[in-house]
Design a protein around this motif. Structure first.
Motif, short mmCIF file in Angstrom:
data_model
loop_
_atom_site.label_atom_id
_atom_site.label_comp_id
_atom_site.label_asym_id
_atom_site.label_seq_id
_atom_site.Cartn_x
_atom_site.Cartn_y
_atom_site.Cartn_z
N CYS A 147 0.83 -1.20 0.00
CA CYS A 147 0.00 0.00 0.00
C CYS A 147 0.87 1.26 0.00
N ASN A 207 -0.52 4.30 0.68
CA ASN A 207 -1.33 5.38 1.25
C ASN A 207 -0.89 5.93 2.61
N CYS A 250 -1.89 5.61 5.72
CA CYS A 250 -2.85 6.10 6.71
C CYS A 250 -2.08 6.11 8.04
N ARG A 276 -6.35 10.25 5.38
CA ARG A 276 -7.21 9.45 4.52
C ARG A 276 -7.54 10.11 3.16
S1 SF4 Z 1 -5.55 1.40 6.05
FE1 SF4 Z 1 -4.55 2.87 4.67
S2 SF4 Z 1 -2.35 2.40 4.76
FE2 SF4 Z 1 -3.46 0.64 5.62
S3 SF4 Z 1 -3.72 -0.77 3.92
FE3 SF4 Z 1 -5.58 0.49 4.01
S4 SF4 Z 1 -5.21 2.22 2.63
FE4 SF4 Z 1 -3.22 1.24 3.06
#
Ligand code: SF4
Length: 334
Positions: free
Chosen positions: A121, A123, A125, A238
């Motif tokens: 991932c 992202n 978070c 997010r």
């Molecule tokens: S919670 Fe956020 S960082 Fe974790 S896997 Fe999901 S999108 Fe990726």
């Protein structure tokens, strides 16, 4: 006569570990191991752990401590934070077993099948360990994915789920997730296709249209909300607000009136106020989720939110969890 070696697999956490358990079993069986009906009778125990929640780490720790009192071989796999890995290494646990990562799907006559389309991932978070345990997003080629789906269809599997940490940001050369779904649903056979899990920021109009129009795609969307408060969402990193999320839900319901919407919510994120919690309740009232999976915030070392103080007491998190569960149940769209 030489006794056949036996194995037992214990998988914690999400569907990725369940898929990995199936692959691991297949490899072990090719190596001549036989499934033990219980953990006690196994020579080799594979534990697929999950560093996402402290509770799971504690469970694995206590299980490993018990197993170490026996002469069983223990292998630990799964989603493991470097700090947890160090702790388990100090307990004498091994992390590899030749060939355990390259395998095919198990089960002779399964009704459901998981096909991993990618891992990792990008992202970050602020509360999540996945970008640290699994690394950046890496996707498999559509040809390989389609090959695995065809294999499952041939085996008689009727319910196939494509999985990745962030399934709707799938990209391989020129194929995105919409292209992949179209290709899979064009395959011949009597089957339905689902997918997990999505990020609201990657839920495009084109994807909603494809779900709405292609008959083999299940009218089910799991869309993690995490919090209804735009302030908390910002601290969670997010990349959407409460309003963005509600607009998205409206759009989905308009295009797919019979959609089954489910979500994930975290209660007790650091600094969450009653107003913030009120925003989450408001989204639940408006979104009419069929089901919500609630987690109580648990700080994980190495993540950005670890530096914030875990300000909400456990009792308060439990109280909020109960309120959310009750509201979701009473408010679910039938
Ligand atoms: S919670 Fe956020 S960082 Fe974790 S896997 Fe999901 S999108 Fe990726």
């Amino acid at each position: 006569m030489v006794k056949q070696k036996t194995y037992f697999i214990r998988a914690f956490g999400c569907q990725f570990n369940k898929a990995d358990a199936e692959k691991t079993a297949k490899v072990l069986e090719k190596k001549g191991y036989k499934l033990s009906p219980s953990l006690c009778g196994a020579d080799l125990v594979i534990v697929l752990m999950c560093s996402v929640r402290q509770k799971s780490v504690e469970k694995v720790k206590s299980q490993i401590a018990d197993l170490r009192k026996t002469d069983k071989q223990i292998i630990l796999k799964g989603c493991i934070l470097p700090s947890d890995k160090k702790m388990f290494e100090a307990m004498g646990v091994k992390f590899s077993f030749k060939g355990l990562s390259n395998s095919q799907i198990k089960k002779e006559k399964p009704k459901t099948g998981l096909v991993e389309i990618g891992q990792g991932c990008n992202n970050f978070c602020s509360y999540c360990v996945v970008p640290y345990t699994k690394g950046p997003e890496k996707y498999r080629s559509p040809l390989v994915i389609i090959g695995e789906v065809k294999y499952l269809i041939k085996k008689g599997v009727k319910d196939i789920t494509l999985i990745a940490q962030n399934v709707n940001s799938y990209k391989f050369n020129r194929t995105n997730f919409v292209g992949l779904l179209k290709a899979v649903s064009n395959l011949e056979g009597d089957f339905k296709i689902g997918f997990l899990t999505n990020h609201p920021k990657d839920m495009s109009e084109a994807l909603i249209n494809v779900i709405a129009t292609l008959p083999k795609i299940k009218k089910e969307i799991h869309l993690p909300l995490q919090s209804g408060s735009s302030k908390v969402l910002k601290r969670m990193n997010r990349h959407y607000t409460k309003q963005d999320y509600l607009k998205l839900i409206q759009k989905i319901r308009k295009k797919i009136p019979n959609v089954r919407l489910t979500t994930d919510i975290i209660v007790g994120f650091p600094g969450e106020t009653e107003n913030d919690f009120g925003d989450t309740l408001d989204v639940i009232k408006k979104a009419h989720f069929k089901q919500a999976f609630i987690s109580k915030y648990s700080p994980r070392e190495g993540t950005a939110s670890f530096k914030l103080k875990d300000t909400i007491p456990l009792e308060e998190k439990k109280r909020k969890e109960q309120i959310l569960l009750k509201l979701t149940k009473n408010n679910a769209k039938t």
